[in-house]
Write a protein that holds these residues in place. Structure first.
Motif, PDB file in Angstrom:
ATOM      1  N   UNK A   1       0.846  -1.190   0.000  1.00  0.00           N
ATOM      2  CA  UNK A   1       0.000   0.000   0.000  1.00  0.00           C
ATOM      3  C   UNK A   1       0.881   1.239   0.000  1.00  0.00           C
ATOM      4  N   UNK A   2       0.363   2.306  -0.575  1.00  0.00           N
ATOM      5  CA  UNK A   2       1.030   3.598  -0.476  1.00  0.00           C
ATOM      6  C   UNK A   2       0.496   4.294   0.763  1.00  0.00           C
ATOM      7  N   UNK A   3       1.416   4.727   1.611  1.00  0.00           N
ATOM      8  CA  UNK A   3       1.076   5.431   2.849  1.00  0.00           C
ATOM      9  C   UNK A   3       1.860   6.738   2.854  1.00  0.00           C
ATOM     10  N   UNK A   4       1.160   7.853   3.056  1.00  0.00           N
ATOM     11  CA  UNK A   4       1.808   9.161   3.082  1.00  0.00           C
ATOM     12  C   UNK A   4       2.271   9.443   4.513  1.00  0.00           C
ATOM     13  N   UNK A   5       3.520   9.849   4.652  1.00  0.00           N
ATOM     14  CA  UNK A   5       4.106  10.133   5.958  1.00  0.00           C
ATOM     15  C   UNK A   5       3.420  11.359   6.585  1.00  0.00           C
ATOM     16  N   UNK A   6       3.032  11.258   7.864  1.00  0.00           N
ATOM     17  CA  UNK A   6       2.401  12.405   8.526  1.00  0.00           C
ATOM     18  C   UNK A   6       3.390  13.522   8.867  1.00  0.00           C
ATOM     19  N   UNK A   7       4.687  13.250   8.738  1.00  0.00           N
ATOM     20  CA  UNK A   7       5.710  14.229   9.105  1.00  0.00           C
ATOM     21  C   UNK A   7       6.252  14.989   7.890  1.00  0.00           C
ATOM     22  N   UNK A   8       6.717  14.240   6.867  1.00  0.00           N
ATOM     23  CA  UNK A   8       7.334  14.893   5.701  1.00  0.00           C
ATOM     24  C   UNK A   8       6.451  14.796   4.450  1.00  0.00           C
ATOM     25  N   UNK A   9       5.336  14.087   4.551  1.00  0.00           N
ATOM     26  CA  UNK A   9       4.348  13.945   3.473  1.00  0.00           C
ATOM     27  C   UNK A   9       4.898  13.240   2.234  1.00  0.00           C
ATOM     28  N   UNK A  10       5.919  12.393   2.433  1.00  0.00           N
ATOM     29  CA  UNK A  10       6.459  11.561   1.360  1.00  0.00           C
ATOM     30  C   UNK A  10       5.618  10.291   1.270  1.00  0.00           C
ATOM     31  N   UNK A  11       5.372   9.829   0.059  1.00  0.00           N
ATOM     32  CA  UNK A  11       4.626   8.586  -0.132  1.00  0.00           C
ATOM     33  C   UNK A  11       5.570   7.394   0.025  1.00  0.00           C
ATOM     34  N   UNK A  12       5.174   6.448   0.872  1.00  0.00           N
ATOM     35  CA  UNK A  12       5.950   5.239   1.141  1.00  0.00           C
ATOM     36  C   UNK A  12       5.166   4.032   0.658  1.00  0.00           C
ATOM     37  N   UNK A  13       5.873   3.015   0.196  1.00  0.00           N
ATOM     38  CA  UNK A  13       5.232   1.753  -0.164  1.00  0.00           C
ATOM     39  C   UNK A  13       5.501   0.779   0.984  1.00  0.00           C
ATOM     40  N   UNK A  14       4.422   0.287   1.584  1.00  0.00           N
ATOM     41  CA  UNK A  14       4.518  -0.595   2.742  1.00  0.00           C
ATOM     42  C   UNK A  14       3.737  -1.873   2.448  1.00  0.00           C
ATOM     43  N   UNK A  15       4.328  -3.016   2.760  1.00  0.00           N
ATOM     44  CA  UNK A  15       3.619  -4.288   2.612  1.00  0.00           C
ATOM     45  C   UNK A  15       2.418  -4.273   3.563  1.00  0.00           C
TER      46      UNK A  15
ATOM     47  N   UNK B   1      -0.781   7.376  16.077  1.00  0.00           N
ATOM     48  CA  UNK B   1      -1.912   7.322  16.987  1.00  0.00           C
ATOM     49  C   UNK B   1      -2.485   8.692  17.279  1.00  0.00           C
ATOM     50  N   UNK B   2      -2.097   9.683  16.462  1.00  0.00           N
ATOM     51  CA  UNK B   2      -2.588  11.053  16.613  1.00  0.00           C
ATOM     52  C   UNK B   2      -3.087  11.548  15.262  1.00  0.00           C
ATOM     53  N   UNK B   3      -4.127  12.382  15.254  1.00  0.00           N
ATOM     54  CA  UNK B   3      -4.558  12.983  13.986  1.00  0.00           C
ATOM     55  C   UNK B   3      -3.457  13.862  13.397  1.00  0.00           C
ATOM     56  N   UNK B   4      -3.394  13.903  12.073  1.00  0.00           N
ATOM     57  CA  UNK B   4      -2.379  14.679  11.360  1.00  0.00           C
ATOM     58  C   UNK B   4      -2.994  16.017  10.935  1.00  0.00           C
ATOM     59  N   UNK B   5      -2.427  17.150  11.388  1.00  0.00           N
ATOM     60  CA  UNK B   5      -2.930  18.437  10.899  1.00  0.00           C
ATOM     61  C   UNK B   5      -2.492  18.637   9.449  1.00  0.00           C
TER      62      UNK B   5
END
Length: 146
Positions: A6-20, A40-44
């Motif tokens: 799955x593609x998951x966007x980082x909540x910190x740097x907003x880079x797209x990561x591919x994660x199994x 475990x926290x909402x992302x602003x």
């Protein structure tokens, strides 16, 4: 045998990561900034980050449209925080301040706040106006899963 990713966007740097998919619950880190992909926290989110998370993330994104002057929004904030702890990593929870992101509020026709909107594969699939407790947020979000 390959594992679905799955593609998951980082909540910190907003880079797209591919994660199994199988690794989602193993607290994966971002390949770029090495921060946890799920906190475990909402992302602003501002408008640019919102676009990345909605368009690129392959887990549903539950957005709380809110404003700092809104009493019910402030009252619901701890419940939304608790819901994030329960819904991640299967769902990303995010907050959009409608005072700072007025164009997003207008684009999605946000008429009352707080309003929860669930996005799946870049499209809004469900909406719920009004403040809710953590259990109700979790129940509603899980009932909307497509």
């Amino acid at each position: 045998m390959s594992t679905a990713s799955l593609h998951i966007v980082c909540p910190h740097c907003h880079t797209t990561n591919r994660i199994a998919s199988a690794d989602l619950s193993a607290a994966p880190d971002c390949g770029k900034c090495h921060q946890p992909l799920f906190t475990g926290h909402p992302v602003p989110l501002d408008e640019a980050a919102f676009e990345k998370h909605i368009a690129r993330s392959q887990v549903p994104v539950l957005v709380d449209f809110w404003a700092p002057w809104c009493g019910p929004c402030r009252a619901m904030a701890p419940a939304f925080e608790q819901a994030a702890q329960q819904l991640e990593p299967g769902m990303r929870l995010a907050k959009v301040n409608t005072e700072e992101a007025q164009a997003l509020a207008a684009r999605f026709n946000i008429r009352s706040i707080p309003t929860l909107a669930l996005f799946v594969n870049g499209r809004e699939v469900a909406r719920q106006p009004g403040a809710m407790g953590a259990a109700d947020i979790v129940r509603w979000a899980r009932s909307q899963r497509v």
